[in-house]
Motif scaffolding. Structure first.
Motif, short mmCIF file in Angstrom:
data_model
loop_
_atom_site.label_atom_id
_atom_site.label_comp_id
_atom_site.label_asym_id
_atom_site.label_seq_id
_atom_site.Cartn_x
_atom_site.Cartn_y
_atom_site.Cartn_z
N MET A 48 1.23 -1.49 0.67
CA MET A 48 -0.06 -0.32 -0.14
C MET A 48 0.82 1.35 -0.20
SD MET A 48 -3.23 1.01 2.23
CE MET A 48 -2.74 0.90 3.98
N HIS A 49 1.81 1.75 0.47
CA HIS A 49 2.73 2.58 0.04
C HIS A 49 2.41 4.14 0.23
CE1 HIS A 49 6.50 3.33 -1.42
NE2 HIS A 49 6.48 3.27 -2.55
N ASP A 50 0.86 4.34 -0.30
CA ASP A 50 0.21 5.13 0.31
C ASP A 50 -0.94 4.62 0.78
OD1 ASP A 50 1.63 5.55 -3.33
OD2 ASP A 50 1.89 6.99 -1.69
N THR A 51 -1.78 5.75 1.63
CA THR A 51 -2.80 5.27 2.20
C THR A 51 -4.31 6.09 2.46
OG1 THR A 51 -1.44 4.22 3.51
CG2 THR A 51 -3.89 4.00 4.30
N ALA B 66 -4.07 -3.04 5.84
CA ALA B 66 -3.97 -2.13 7.22
C ALA B 66 -2.95 -2.33 7.91
CB ALA B 66 -5.41 -2.17 8.51
N SER B 67 -2.20 -3.62 7.47
CA SER B 67 -0.73 -3.96 7.91
C SER B 67 0.24 -3.05 7.23
CB SER B 67 -0.25 -5.84 7.72
OG SER B 67 -0.62 -5.60 6.25
N ASP B 68 -0.33 -2.34 5.99
CA ASP B 68 1.10 -1.43 5.41
C ASP B 68 1.21 0.03 6.68
OD1 ASP B 68 2.09 -4.06 4.36
OD2 ASP B 68 0.05 -2.11 2.65
N VAL B 69 0.26 -0.16 7.35
CA VAL B 69 -0.04 1.62 8.05
C VAL B 69 0.25 1.27 9.62
CG1 VAL B 69 -1.30 3.63 8.19
CG2 VAL B 69 -1.36 2.08 6.51
N PRO B 70 1.79 1.35 9.70
CA PRO B 70 2.45 1.24 11.22
C PRO B 70 2.29 2.41 12.24
CG PRO B 70 3.99 1.62 9.06
CD PRO B 70 2.92 1.84 8.89
N GLN C 128 -8.23 -4.95 5.74
CA GLN C 128 -7.92 -4.33 3.84
C GLN C 128 -8.68 -3.08 4.60
OE1 GLN C 128 -6.66 -5.21 1.00
NE2 GLN C 128 -6.20 -7.07 2.31
N LEU C 129 -8.56 -2.23 4.23
CA LEU C 129 -8.85 -0.44 4.50
C LEU C 129 -9.20 -0.02 3.28
CD1 LEU C 129 -5.51 1.21 6.02
CD2 LEU C 129 -6.80 0.12 7.08
N TYR C 130 -10.49 0.21 3.92
CA TYR C 130 -11.51 1.12 2.65
C TYR C 130 -11.16 2.59 2.83
CZ TYR C 130 -13.03 -3.64 0.95
OH TYR C 130 -12.49 -4.70 0.90
N VAL C 131 -11.58 3.77 1.88
CA VAL C 131 -11.92 5.33 2.08
C VAL C 131 -12.91 5.46 1.57
CG1 VAL C 131 -10.64 7.15 2.42
CG2 VAL C 131 -9.52 5.62 2.75
N ARG C 132 -14.06 6.63 1.93
CA ARG C 132 -14.96 6.73 1.85
C ARG C 132 -14.66 8.95 1.86
NH1 ARG C 132 -21.19 6.15 2.81
NH2 ARG C 132 -20.44 6.96 4.58
N LEU C 133 -14.39 9.32 0.57
CA LEU C 133 -13.89 10.53 0.69
C LEU C 133 -15.22 11.51 0.88
CD1 LEU C 133 -12.44 11.54 -2.98
CD2 LEU C 133 -11.76 10.86 -0.18
#
Length: 144
Positions: free
Chosen positions: A1-4, A32-36, A117-122
């Motif tokens: 994911m590197h970006d989030t 989710a594991s990509d965001v420390p 997994q992470l989901y985003v809604r603007l």
């Protein structure tokens, strides 16, 4: 994911699956594991750059750039529910988007974790509220 990611409003069912989240306007941004813990990552959601943070109580997402001089908020220090811009130390509340001691705010977006997994809604970005932004959702060059 590197970006989030980002933050806004949850679908009625707290047990919503990936396809249901997509139908509700959320976008998959990564694992989710990509965001420390107490760090941020950046992502692009529907053409807009956002910063996603892992906090002890979950995740938060805001517009990716500081309203002062477009500093990369995803690289800022996180403490007490706020991120500090790495360029000029402006402190932004991750729940409200308010900048400490300033009138500016940044957009706040909704983040949901499902099955790792992470989901985003603007939500409403600073650009949507009349901020000085270009078409990609980033502050325009020279914006102060």
């Amino acid at each position: 994911m590197h970006d989030t990611l980002s933050r806004t409003a949850v679908p009625e069912t707290a047990d919503a699956t990936g396809p249901e989240l997509l139908e509700a306007g959320f976008r998959l941004v990564g694992a989710a594991s990509d965001v420390p813990m107490l760090e941020g990552r950046r992502a692009t959601v529907d053409g807009q750059r956002v910063a996603v943070f892992r906090l002890p109580a979950g995740f938060a997402a805001i517009d990716a750039h500081c309203p002062h001089r477009a500093g990369p908020l995803y690289d800022g220090l996180v403490a007490d529910g706020c991120v500090t811009c790495p360029l000029h130390n402006w402190r932004i509340d991750l729940a409200s988007g308010r900048v400490a001691g300033q009138e500016q705010v940044v957009g706040v977006h909704e983040v949901i974790e499902r099955a790792g997994q992470l989901y985003v809604r603007l939500g409403a970005s600073a650009c949507d509220r009349g901020g000085d932004c270009d078409h990609a959702g980033e502050p325009a060059a020279g914006a102060a």
